[in-house]
Design a protein around this motif. Structure first.
Motif, PDB file in Angstrom:
ATOM      1  N   LEU A   1       0.268   9.450  -2.478  1.00  8.33           N
ATOM      2  CA  LEU A   1       1.319   8.737  -3.196  1.00  8.33           C
ATOM      3  C   LEU A   1       0.737   7.970  -4.373  1.00  8.33           C
ATOM      4  O   LEU A   1       1.321   7.937  -5.460  1.00  8.33           O
ATOM      5  CB  LEU A   1       2.049   7.786  -2.250  1.00  8.33           C
ATOM      6  N   SER A   2      -0.430   7.357  -4.169  1.00  5.23           N
ATOM      7  CA  SER A   2      -1.070   6.619  -5.249  1.00  5.23           C
ATOM      8  C   SER A   2      -1.447   7.537  -6.401  1.00  5.23           C
ATOM      9  O   SER A   2      -1.216   7.217  -7.582  1.00  5.23           O
ATOM     10  CB  SER A   2      -2.323   5.901  -4.710  1.00  5.23           C
ATOM     11  N   ARG A   3      -2.002   8.696  -6.071  1.00  6.35           N
ATOM     12  CA  ARG A   3      -2.364   9.650  -7.127  1.00  6.35           C
ATOM     13  C   ARG A   3      -1.125  10.175  -7.840  1.00  6.35           C
ATOM     14  O   ARG A   3      -1.128  10.366  -9.061  1.00  6.35           O
ATOM     15  CB  ARG A   3      -3.167  10.811  -6.526  1.00  6.35           C
ATOM     16  N   ALA A   4      -0.058  10.404  -7.076  1.00  5.99           N
ATOM     17  CA  ALA A   4       1.178  10.911  -7.676  1.00  5.99           C
ATOM     18  C   ALA A   4       1.778   9.879  -8.629  1.00  5.99           C
ATOM     19  O   ALA A   4       2.264  10.227  -9.710  1.00  5.99           O
ATOM     20  CB  ALA A   4       2.177  11.271  -6.586  1.00  5.99           C
ATOM     21  N   ARG A   5       1.767   8.608  -8.212  1.00  3.33           N
ATOM     22  CA  ARG A   5       2.270   7.544  -9.095  1.00  3.33           C
ATOM     23  C   ARG A   5       1.461   7.500 -10.391  1.00  3.33           C
ATOM     24  O   ARG A   5       2.021   7.352 -11.487  1.00  3.33           O
ATOM     25  CB  ARG A   5       2.185   6.194  -8.391  1.00  3.33           C
ATOM     26  N   ALA A   6       0.146   7.606 -10.268  1.00  4.87           N
ATOM     27  CA  ALA A   6      -0.716   7.538 -11.447  1.00  4.87           C
ATOM     28  C   ALA A   6      -0.459   8.707 -12.381  1.00  4.87           C
ATOM     29  O   ALA A   6      -0.398   8.549 -13.614  1.00  4.87           O
ATOM     30  CB  ALA A   6      -2.183   7.513 -11.018  1.00  4.87           C
ATOM     31  N   GLU A   7      -0.288   9.899 -11.820  1.00 10.37           N
ATOM     32  CA  GLU A   7      -0.034  11.073 -12.652  1.00 10.37           C
ATOM     33  C   GLU A   7       1.325  10.980 -13.333  1.00 10.37           C
ATOM     34  O   GLU A   7       1.464  11.317 -14.515  1.00 10.37           O
ATOM     35  CB  GLU A   7      -0.103  12.351 -11.818  1.00 10.37           C
ATOM     36  N   LEU A   8       2.332  10.494 -12.597  1.00 12.34           N
ATOM     37  CA  LEU A   8       3.655  10.333 -13.194  1.00 12.34           C
ATOM     38  C   LEU A   8       3.601   9.319 -14.329  1.00 12.34           C
ATOM     39  O   LEU A   8       4.188   9.523 -15.395  1.00 12.34           O
ATOM     40  CB  LEU A   8       4.664   9.890 -12.134  1.00 12.34           C
ATOM     41  N   ALA A   9       2.892   8.208 -14.113  1.00 16.51           N
ATOM     42  CA  ALA A   9       2.772   7.183 -15.144  1.00 16.51           C
ATOM     43  C   ALA A   9       2.086   7.742 -16.390  1.00 16.51           C
ATOM     44  O   ALA A   9       2.483   7.442 -17.522  1.00 16.51           O
ATOM     45  CB  ALA A   9       1.996   5.990 -14.598  1.00 16.51           C
ATOM     46  N   ALA A  10       1.062   8.564 -16.181  1.00 16.98           N
ATOM     47  CA  ALA A  10       0.349   9.147 -17.320  1.00 16.98           C
ATOM     48  C   ALA A  10       1.258  10.089 -18.109  1.00 16.98           C
ATOM     49  O   ALA A  10       1.244  10.098 -19.345  1.00 16.98           O
ATOM     50  CB  ALA A  10      -0.890   9.892 -16.821  1.00 16.98           C
ATOM     51  N   ARG A  11       2.047  10.877 -17.390  1.00 16.00           N
ATOM     52  CA  ARG A  11       2.960  11.801 -18.081  1.00 16.00           C
ATOM     53  C   ARG A  11       4.040  11.045 -18.841  1.00 16.00           C
ATOM     54  O   ARG A  11       4.435  11.425 -19.945  1.00 16.00           O
ATOM     55  CB  ARG A  11       3.582  12.766 -17.074  1.00 16.00           C
ATOM     56  N   LEU A  12       4.546   9.961 -18.236  1.00 15.50           N
ATOM     57  CA  LEU A  12       5.558   9.157 -18.916  1.00 15.50           C
ATOM     58  C   LEU A  12       4.976   8.489 -20.160  1.00 15.50           C
ATOM     59  O   LEU A  12       5.644   8.416 -21.199  1.00 15.50           O
ATOM     60  CB  LEU A  12       6.107   8.096 -17.960  1.00 15.50           C
ATOM     61  N   GLU A  13       3.759   7.995 -20.035  1.00 21.46           N
ATOM     62  CA  GLU A  13       3.117   7.347 -21.189  1.00 21.46           C
ATOM     63  C   GLU A  13       2.947   8.343 -22.333  1.00 21.46           C
ATOM     64  O   GLU A  13       3.185   8.018 -23.501  1.00 21.46           O
ATOM     65  CB  GLU A  13       1.754   6.793 -20.772  1.00 21.46           C
ATOM     66  N   LYS A  14       2.578   9.573 -21.993  1.00 24.11           N
ATOM     67  CA  LYS A  14       2.420  10.597 -23.021  1.00 24.11           C
ATOM     68  C   LYS A  14       3.755  10.922 -23.671  1.00 24.11           C
ATOM     69  O   LYS A  14       3.850  11.059 -24.900  1.00 24.11           O
ATOM     70  CB  LYS A  14       1.817  11.851 -22.399  1.00 24.11           C
TER      71      LYS A  14
END
Length: 217
Positions: A178-191
């Motif tokens: 879940l932590s990795r998924a949150r981080a990946e989602l945040a990175a995609r949103l930031e992009k």
């Protein structure tokens, strides 16, 4: 099988714990299925819509999920976590469908997009819709393993132990995933947010090439 996925829980269902509902399902209580449906149908349908990426696919999976619940209710163990059990069935139906039909998630996401509204929107409404669209798009782009853990833990609010039970992994592994998924989602949103200004009207600098072309001989 019902065709409605909204509505509120019945008073009887609200007053009954999940453990009691599971016990009544095992006993084949005629009203138990209705109470479980009233409590979990909207959440399961929402989960399947976002997992599958298409409402029509989710509708079929939703029906299959409840058919499976009806068939296997009397086999529930006494210590069964009803919520985790239901989401496990829904997830398994999706995985089975995906294997057999080889769903193209990118194409499904494209077909499910709503056309843009031609009418002007109130100030701020366009930005709000863009934020929601960016979030949904970023979620669809995630690998299935990350999308499902986010939907279970962050969207549907399942506890880490329940998420682990649905996914068939250890609780600490569920937390890490879940932590990795949150981080990946945040990175995609930031992009996506960084790219958004370039998707609007052409910047003034584009006038320079036009002038240069017009002045050339």
């Amino acid at each position: 099988m019902r065709a409605r996925y909204g509505g509120v829980e019945s008073e009887r269902a609200v007053q009954t714990s999940d453990a009691e509902l599971a016990a009544r399902l095992r006993r084949r209580d005629p009203r138990a299925f209705d109470d479980v449906y009233g409590r979990y149908a909207p959440r399961l349908f929402r989960f399947l819509v976002r997992l599958a990426g298409r409402r029509d696919v989710a509708d079929d999976l939703f029906q299959d999920t409840w058919l499976a619940v009806a068939r296997h209710a009397d086999r529930l163990a006494e210590d069964t976590d009803l919520c985790a059990w239901l989401f496990t069935i829904a997830r398994n139906r999706y995985r089975s469908h995906r294997r057999s039909a080889l769903i193209d998630l990118a194409r499904a996401a494209l077909f499910s997009r709503e056309p843009a509204r031609p009418a002007p929107e109130p100030e701020g409404a366009a930005d709000a819709r863009a934020d929601v669209a960016a979030l949904e798009a970023a979620l669809r782009e995630l690998p299935a393993v990350h999308r499902e853990v986010l939907l279970l833990g962050a969207v549907e609010g399942l506890e880490a132990a329940q998420v682990a039970g649905v996914l068939g992994i250890r609780e600490d592994a569920a937390r890490k995933r879940l932590s990795r998924a949150r981080a990946e989602l945040a990175a995609r949103l930031e992009k996506r947010n960084a790219e958004r200004p370039r998707q609007g009207p052409a910047p003034p600098i584009t006038a320079a090439p036009r002038g240069a072309r017009g002045g050339s001989r």
